[in-house]
Design a protein around this motif. Structure first.
Motif, PDB file in Angstrom:
ATOM      1  N   ARG A 213       0.820  -1.217   0.000  1.00  0.00           N
ATOM      2  CA  ARG A 213       0.000   0.000   0.000  1.00  0.00           C
ATOM      3  C   ARG A 213       0.859   1.275   0.000  1.00  0.00           C
ATOM      4  NH1 ARG A 213      -1.758   4.235   0.392  1.00  0.00           N
ATOM      5  NH2 ARG A 213      -3.783   5.013   1.085  1.00  0.00           N
ATOM      6  N   THR A 214       2.158   1.132   0.226  1.00  0.00           N
ATOM      7  CA  THR A 214       3.065   2.275   0.324  1.00  0.00           C
ATOM      8  C   THR A 214       3.867   2.417  -0.966  1.00  0.00           C
ATOM      9  OG1 THR A 214       3.282   1.894   2.710  1.00  0.00           O
ATOM     10  CG2 THR A 214       4.952   3.289   1.664  1.00  0.00           C
ATOM     11  N   PRO A 215       3.774   3.560  -1.669  1.00  0.00           N
ATOM     12  CA  PRO A 215       4.492   3.716  -2.926  1.00  0.00           C
ATOM     13  C   PRO A 215       5.987   3.425  -2.821  1.00  0.00           C
ATOM     14  CG  PRO A 215       2.876   5.462  -2.720  1.00  0.00           C
ATOM     15  CD  PRO A 215       2.860   4.706  -1.419  1.00  0.00           C
ATOM     16  N   ALA A 216       6.600   3.730  -1.682  1.00  0.00           N
ATOM     17  CA  ALA A 216       8.037   3.473  -1.520  1.00  0.00           C
ATOM     18  C   ALA A 216       8.338   1.982  -1.403  1.00  0.00           C
ATOM     19  CB  ALA A 216       8.569   4.200  -0.288  1.00  0.00           C
ATOM     20  N   GLY A 217       7.333   1.171  -1.120  1.00  0.00           N
ATOM     21  CA  GLY A 217       7.522  -0.266  -1.065  1.00  0.00           C
ATOM     22  C   GLY A 217       8.183  -0.781   0.195  1.00  0.00           C
ATOM     23  N   ARG A 218       8.280   0.046   1.190  1.00  0.00           N
ATOM     24  CA  ARG A 218       8.902  -0.378   2.446  1.00  0.00           C
ATOM     25  C   ARG A 218       8.334   0.437   3.594  1.00  0.00           C
ATOM     26  NH1 ARG A 218      12.354   3.206  -0.054  1.00  0.00           N
ATOM     27  NH2 ARG A 218      13.376   4.789   1.253  1.00  0.00           N
ATOM     28  N   ALA A 238      12.707  28.136   9.069  1.00  0.00           N
ATOM     29  CA  ALA A 238      12.302  29.368   9.751  1.00  0.00           C
ATOM     30  C   ALA A 238      10.985  29.953   9.238  1.00  0.00           C
ATOM     31  CB  ALA A 238      13.409  30.414   9.618  1.00  0.00           C
ATOM     32  N   PHE A 239      10.595  29.658   7.999  1.00  0.00           N
ATOM     33  CA  PHE A 239       9.362  30.236   7.448  1.00  0.00           C
ATOM     34  C   PHE A 239       8.286  29.174   7.275  1.00  0.00           C
ATOM     35  CE2 PHE A 239       7.051  33.056   4.310  1.00  0.00           C
ATOM     36  CZ  PHE A 239       6.897  34.113   5.196  1.00  0.00           C
ATOM     37  N   ILE A 240       8.387  28.103   8.040  1.00  0.00           N
ATOM     38  CA  ILE A 240       7.408  27.013   7.979  1.00  0.00           C
ATOM     39  C   ILE A 240       6.688  26.934   9.309  1.00  0.00           C
ATOM     40  CG2 ILE A 240       7.058  24.534   7.674  1.00  0.00           C
ATOM     41  CD1 ILE A 240       9.642  24.486   6.035  1.00  0.00           C
ATOM     42  N   THR A 241       5.379  27.102   9.296  1.00  0.00           N
ATOM     43  CA  THR A 241       4.596  26.968  10.519  1.00  0.00           C
ATOM     44  C   THR A 241       3.168  26.566  10.182  1.00  0.00           C
ATOM     45  OG1 THR A 241       4.151  27.993  12.679  1.00  0.00           O
ATOM     46  CG2 THR A 241       3.740  29.351  10.732  1.00  0.00           C
ATOM     47  N   GLY A 242       2.533  25.878  11.126  1.00  0.00           N
ATOM     48  CA  GLY A 242       1.148  25.440  10.945  1.00  0.00           C
ATOM     49  C   GLY A 242       1.001  24.263  10.000  1.00  0.00           C
ATOM     50  N   VAL A 243       2.097  23.572   9.716  1.00  0.00           N
ATOM     51  CA  VAL A 243       2.115  22.512   8.711  1.00  0.00           C
ATOM     52  C   VAL A 243       2.161  21.134   9.369  1.00  0.00           C
ATOM     53  CG1 VAL A 243       3.578  21.433   6.946  1.00  0.00           C
ATOM     54  CG2 VAL A 243       3.200  23.902   6.922  1.00  0.00           C
ATOM     55  N   THR A 244       1.421  20.186   8.812  1.00  0.00           N
ATOM     56  CA  THR A 244       1.578  18.780   9.177  1.00  0.00           C
ATOM     57  C   THR A 244       2.271  18.086   8.014  1.00  0.00           C
ATOM     58  OG1 THR A 244      -0.358  18.729  10.636  1.00  0.00           O
ATOM     59  CG2 THR A 244       0.418  16.627   9.762  1.00  0.00           C
ATOM     60  N   LEU A 245       3.490  17.652   8.261  1.00  0.00           N
ATOM     61  CA  LEU A 245       4.337  17.076   7.219  1.00  0.00           C
ATOM     62  C   LEU A 245       4.246  15.556   7.233  1.00  0.00           C
ATOM     63  CD1 LEU A 245       6.658  17.324   5.096  1.00  0.00           C
ATOM     64  CD2 LEU A 245       8.245  17.238   7.038  1.00  0.00           C
ATOM     65  N   PRO A 246       3.733  14.939   6.165  1.00  0.00           N
ATOM     66  CA  PRO A 246       3.716  13.474   6.106  1.00  0.00           C
ATOM     67  C   PRO A 246       5.131  12.920   5.930  1.00  0.00           C
ATOM     68  CG  PRO A 246       2.150  14.434   4.546  1.00  0.00           C
ATOM     69  CD  PRO A 246       3.066  15.533   4.988  1.00  0.00           C
ATOM     70  N   VAL A 247       5.455  11.917   6.704  1.00  0.00           N
ATOM     71  CA  VAL A 247       6.701  11.166   6.511  1.00  0.00           C
ATOM     72  C   VAL A 247       6.251   9.712   6.393  1.00  0.00           C
ATOM     73  CG1 VAL A 247       8.964  10.586   7.457  1.00  0.00           C
ATOM     74  CG2 VAL A 247       7.998  12.855   7.862  1.00  0.00           C
ATOM     75  N   ASP A 248       5.861   9.333   5.183  1.00  0.00           N
ATOM     76  CA  ASP A 248       5.107   8.087   5.029  1.00  0.00           C
ATOM     77  C   ASP A 248       5.397   7.317   3.748  1.00  0.00           C
ATOM     78  OD1 ASP A 248       3.959   9.747   3.146  1.00  0.00           O
ATOM     79  OD2 ASP A 248       1.910   9.539   3.871  1.00  0.00           O
ATOM     80  N   GLY A 249       6.461   7.692   3.020  1.00  0.00           N
ATOM     81  CA  GLY A 249       6.777   6.976   1.783  1.00  0.00           C
ATOM     82  C   GLY A 249       5.699   7.086   0.720  1.00  0.00           C
ATOM     83  N   GLY A 250       4.866   8.131   0.812  1.00  0.00           N
ATOM     84  CA  GLY A 250       3.806   8.340  -0.172  1.00  0.00           C
ATOM     85  C   GLY A 250       2.470   7.718   0.182  1.00  0.00           C
ATOM     86  N   TYR A 251       2.362   7.154   1.390  1.00  0.00           N
ATOM     87  CA  TYR A 251       1.152   6.417   1.781  1.00  0.00           C
ATOM     88  C   TYR A 251      -0.111   7.270   1.622  1.00  0.00           C
ATOM     89  CZ  TYR A 251      -1.740   3.152   4.495  1.00  0.00           C
ATOM     90  OH  TYR A 251      -2.713   2.254   4.884  1.00  0.00           O
ATOM     91  N   MET A 252      -0.085   8.498   2.123  1.00  0.00           N
ATOM     92  CA  MET A 252      -1.291   9.338   2.059  1.00  0.00           C
ATOM     93  C   MET A 252      -1.536   9.915   0.680  1.00  0.00           C
ATOM     94  SD  MET A 252      -1.726  11.320   5.690  1.00  0.00           S
ATOM     95  CE  MET A 252      -0.044  11.805   5.972  1.00  0.00           C
ATOM     96  N   ALA A 253      -0.523   9.952  -0.153  1.00  0.00           N
ATOM     97  CA  ALA A 253      -0.687  10.506  -1.495  1.00  0.00           C
ATOM     98  C   ALA A 253      -1.354   9.522  -2.450  1.00  0.00           C
ATOM     99  CB  ALA A 253       0.676  10.925  -2.055  1.00  0.00           C
ATOM    100  N   TRP A 254      -1.272   8.227  -2.135  1.00  0.00           N
ATOM    101  CA  TRP A 254      -1.779   7.207  -3.059  1.00  0.00           C
ATOM    102  C   TRP A 254      -3.296   7.109  -2.970  1.00  0.00           C
ATOM    103  CZ3 TRP A 254       0.015   4.753  -7.103  1.00  0.00           C
ATOM    104  CH2 TRP A 254      -0.650   3.616  -7.579  1.00  0.00           C
ATOM    105  N   GLY A 255      -3.963   7.130  -4.122  1.00  0.00           N
ATOM    106  CA  GLY A 255      -5.413   7.078  -4.110  1.00  0.00           C
ATOM    107  C   GLY A 255      -6.028   6.061  -5.046  1.00  0.00           C
ATOM    108  N   ALA A 256      -5.222   5.363  -5.832  1.00  0.00           N
ATOM    109  CA  ALA A 256      -5.760   4.412  -6.800  1.00  0.00           C
ATOM    110  C   ALA A 256      -6.252   3.143  -6.113  1.00  0.00           C
ATOM    111  CB  ALA A 256      -4.690   4.064  -7.829  1.00  0.00           C
ATOM    112  N   ALA A 257      -7.191   2.447  -6.773  1.00  0.00           N
ATOM    113  CA  ALA A 257      -7.744   1.197  -6.230  1.00  0.00           C
ATOM    114  C   ALA A 257      -6.871   0.021  -6.641  1.00  0.00           C
ATOM    115  CB  ALA A 257      -9.175   1.016  -6.717  1.00  0.00           C
TER     116      ALA A 257
END
Length: 266
Positions: A213-218, A238-257
């Motif tokens: 399920r993870t595009p990175a395959g691991r 220094a200019f980044i705030t209010g952000v939730t950064l995914p560290v997931d090997g592309g897991y949340m980006a993948w949407g195909a069935a």
């Protein structure tokens, strides 16, 4: 790992810092020359973690509950008495979810999990923020999860708490941006931590299925998260705030069935 010389001599408080992602973050920040305070419910584990960070004399260990305002204020007072400043806060303390169907979940367990993850993040941040605001500088890094963004059945309390952390990250990040205090979050995917390995061993997680399920395959590692946290702690963010950064090997980006990774599983 990237080097951030500006972190040398700065002070960090890490909750849940005696194990897993918190411990990896503690090692990473200490490796940048920061003085790290490890706070954990397990007093012995906190002491061992702080001692293992190195002989600098600047590392500290605190024990207590992030959901206890008294414990939290005690940590902050002790840290300020020792070092006089707090530059980075990492809120990584947490407890596991029940993985039960909704109708079988215990309300007391639900409340406790939300209290530790969400209320704990709020309490520690609220206690540290006055010092950071007075300094005109600070980085708060919260621990969210893919469970705070995607719908994971049987994980109501954990998912609700992590979603709350994501929104609190945004509101606090906006509130304090003009005063030099940044608030961001990391949303890890499925990382091969000791806790995740236990879930795999207990049959609650299927490692092969997760890799498909993870595009990175691991699966990721605690070090992947620690490196992202170190970046967010540094002046490079220094200019980044209010952000939730995914560290997931592309897991949340993948949407195909279909599987996201079709390569070999070694």
């Amino acid at each position: 790992m990237a080097s951030y010389p500006e972190l040398q001599g700065r002070v960090a408080l890490i909750t849940g810092g005696a194990s897993g992602l918190g411990l990896a973050a503690a090692r990473s920040l200490a490796g940048q020359g920061m003085r790290v305070a490890v706070a954990d419910l397990d007093a012995g584990a906190a002491e061992r973690a702080a001692m293992a960070l190195g002989p600098s004399g600047g590392h500290l260990a605190f024990s207590g509950d992030v959901a206890s305002q008294g414990d939290v204020h005690g940590w902050v007072a002790a840290l300020l008495a020792r070092h006089g400043r707090i530059d980075v806060l990492i809120n990584s303390a947490g407890i596991p979810d029940s993985f039960l169907p909704t109708v079988e979940q215990d309300v007391a367990d639900f409340r406790r999990l939300v209290d530790v993850h969400l209320t704990g993040t709020y309490l520690v941040t609220q206690a540290v923020a006055p010092t950071m605001l007075q300094q005109g500088r600070g980085s708060v890094i919260n621990l969210s999860s893919v469970a705070g963004v995607l719908g994971l059945a049987r994980r109501n309390a954990y998912s609700a708490a992590k979603a709350g952390i994501g929104m609190m990250t945004r509101t606090m990040g906006c509130e304090w941006a003009a005063r030099g205090v940044r608030v961001n979050a990391i949303a890890p995917g499925y990382m091969l931590t000791p806790f995740a390995q236990r879930l795999i061993d207990e049959g609650k997680l299927d490692a092969a299925r997760l890799r498909r399920r993870t595009p990175a395959g691991r699966l990721g590692t605690a070090q992947h998260v620690a490196e992202a946290m170190t970046f967010l702690a540094s002046d490079a963010a220094a200019f980044i705030t209010g952000v939730t950064l995914p560290v997931d090997g592309g897991y949340m980006a993948w949407g195909a069935a279909s599987d996201a990774y079709e390569g070999p599983l070694d």
